[in-house]
Scaffold this active site. Structure first.
Site, PDB file in Angstrom:
ATOM      1  N   LYS A   1       7.527   4.102   3.122  1.00 28.59           N
ATOM      2  CA  LYS A   1       7.007   3.031   2.286  1.00 28.59           C
ATOM      3  C   LYS A   1       8.172   2.400   1.532  1.00 28.59           C
ATOM      4  CE  LYS A   1       3.684   2.242  -1.497  1.00 28.59           C
ATOM      5  NZ  LYS A   1       2.671   2.875  -2.368  1.00 28.59           N
TER       6      LYS A   1
ATOM      7  N   SER B   1      -1.838   0.856  -2.427  1.00 28.22           N
ATOM      8  CA  SER B   1      -0.701   0.013  -2.129  1.00 28.22           C
ATOM      9  C   SER B   1       0.033   0.397  -0.847  1.00 28.22           C
ATOM     10  CB  SER B   1       0.290   0.044  -3.296  1.00 28.22           C
ATOM     11  OG  SER B   1       0.783   1.369  -3.512  1.00 28.22           O
TER      12      SER B   1
ATOM     13  N   SER C   1      -3.389   5.220  -3.978  1.00 29.58           N
ATOM     14  CA  SER C   1      -2.681   4.377  -3.015  1.00 29.58           C
ATOM     15  C   SER C   1      -2.321   5.046  -1.706  1.00 29.58           C
ATOM     16  CB  SER C   1      -1.403   3.809  -3.656  1.00 29.58           C
ATOM     17  OG  SER C   1      -1.730   2.897  -4.672  1.00 29.58           O
TER      18      SER C   1
END
Length: 504
Positions: free
Chosen positions: A78, A153, A177
């Protein structure tokens, strides 16, 4: 032999170790596949030369006789983790083109374990969002229905794993997330206990909540990643727990009921008590989510578990508490991005104050600006006691609710999200509606507890095939092994985690 992109972590590691393929070949294959499906918006950056260099190094380690569960396996990170070999943007124009001089601890640990990094994955700007629509570089698209959000996210991570662009990847979870996008995209995701993985090198959003975790297709593969990622990092992260690393993959070989009376191969979870918070099964949960969750819980009963009703009475308070504490910490953490110390600087300005204003206004997106403003307000003189201090007090009570529940059960289960994935743009003008999607993940985050989302079936309709639904499992502090064992037993008895979106 399966196609390389169809293999999970363990399968691919075994194929590489058996010389049926090489790390370099797997890396080239998955890079080509990622570029073939760039329209999904999963990746933000590649560095093919660096990835292949890592793969060749892994092949050399294998040739020298080294064997580890991740050696040579391609993954990705990420874009909230800083990396030397790839740009680190946190999904924001503020850090566009930023190249870190060091790797995050999680990145370093996975590299030491032999994993190969394919690139950086899309995410909501500074991890602020639950849909991946807040990324400054465009949204990621849910592969089950590309008109839908993947959740956030860590949306890019969930998309990449679900679309078979890679076998596993890292994510972060502040208020849900990892668990919410894992649910929306039909993959397995784990958020460990707060402090279990080092936050060093994670671009900070809310420091008392942010935690690194993993997404993969199965609990077993998540266990492999978490084994490499977890462990103390006291010298660089003051919130890191002084708790030794565990081999979660080895622990999966033990049944929950090992040593407990009545446990059998058919009922490996005999003696496991699963608490069902009544607040997680009331109004506000879509019927097409409740049905597969209930069916999954029935499967757990077949595996020997006992279902117990419990209560988390302050569940509804989790949203207002989170959206006071998290923006307050974001306001403080993001003050460093001012065009001087870090980040974008406006091209034209009159004086220092004007430069600050223009730089931050130009580079921060609307959701980040909204949270900075809220956070600054609740920390301001005259409002600190009324908002921030009160929120911290209620946060302690939410944590106490969990401890009370754990006197009646071993794990807590319920929906990971109240609905399936919604259409891109559907809630773009209603931030509160976005916030409500995290109602079931926020309480555990506020308490710092470990949690997982496990594929449990389908609801809604996405391109005629249904949309994934995740079952959330939560455990007490440092009970990641028990969570993974329970998820693994469920996945041994079901095939939801093996389903792939049509065309992928």
């Amino acid at each position: 032999m399966k196609a390389l992109h169809e293999m999970g972590v363990a399968e691919l590691a075994q194929a590489i170790a058996d010389k049926k393929t090489s790390s370099a070949e797997a890396t080239q294959h998955l890079l080509a596949r990622a570029k073939q499906h760039q329209a999904l918006g999963a990746y933000l950056s590649f560095n093919e030369e660096a990835s292949l260099a890592q793969a060749r190094a892994a092949d050399e380690r294998l040739a020298a006789g080294e064997r580890t569960p991740l050696l040579g396996v391609p993954i990705a990170h990420k874009d909230i983790f800083v990396t030397r070999d790839f740009p680190s943007t946190a999904g924001s124009k503020m850090l566009e083109g930023y190249q870190s001089p060091f790797d995050a601890t999680v990145v370093t640990k996975l590299a030491q374990a032999g994993a190969v990094s394919l690139g950086k994955l899309n995410c909501d700007e500074f991890a602020m969002g639950g849909s991946n629509q807040n990324s400054a570089y465009g949204p990621a698209h849910n592969p089950w229905d590309t008109t839908r959000v993947p959740g956030g996210s860590s949306g890019g991570t969930a998309v990449a794993v679900a679309a078979r662009l890679l076998p596993a990847a890292t994510g972060t979870d502040t208020g849900g997330s990892i668990r919410q996008p894992a649910s929306f995209c039909g993959v397995t995701g784990i958020k460990p206990t707060y402090g279990r993985c080092s936050r060093y090198g994670m671009v900070a959003f809310a420091s008392s909540l942010d935690q690194a975790g993993a997404m993969a297709r199965s609990a077993a593969d998540c266990a492999t990643l978490l084994t490499a990622m977890a462990g103390p990092d006291i010298d660089r992260d003051s919130t890191s727990l002084e708790h030794p690393a565990e081999d979660y993959g080895r622990l999966l070989g033990k049944t929950w009921g090992e040593g407990r009376e009545g446990a059998t191969a058919a009922q490996p979870l005999k003696g496991l008590r699963i608490g069902l918070p009544k607040e997680f099964f009331g109004e506000g949960v879509a019927a097409d989510v409740l049905a597969p969750v209930r069916a999954a819980l029935t499967e757990y009963e077949k595996l020997g578990a006992t279902l117990v009703e419990v209560s988390l009475p302050r569940t509804e308070l989790a949203i207002p508490v989170y959206y006071i504490i998290a923006p307050a910490e974001a306001s403080s953490n993001l003050s460093r991005f001012d065009g001087v110390k870090f980040g974008h600087r406006a091209a034209k300005y009159d004086d220092l104050l004007d430069m600050y204003k223009k730089s931050r206004s130009e580079a921060f997106g609307p959701e980040v600006q909204r949270r900075i403003m809220i956070g600054t307000y609740v920390l301001s003189h005259g409002y600190y006691d009324a908002y921030y201090l009160k929120a911290q007090q209620i946060r302690r009570l939410i944590a106490q609710d969990f401890q009370q529940a754990f006197t009646q059960c071993d794990l807590i289960a319920g929906p990971a999200a109240p609905t399936v994935a919604w259409a891109i743009g559907e809630k773009a003008d209603d931030p509160v509606a976005n916030y409500l999607a995290d109602i079931f993940t926020l309480p555990g985050s506020l308490a710092g507890l470990p949690g997982m989302s496990v594929p449990a079936g389908f609801g809604g309709s996405g391109a005629g095939q249904g949309l994934p639904v995740g079952l959330q499992l939560m455990g007490n502090y440092l009970k990641e092994a028990e969570l993974l064992q329970a998820a693994h037993a469920f996945q041994q008895a079901t095939d939801w985690h093996t389903r792939a979106p049509a065309g992928f």
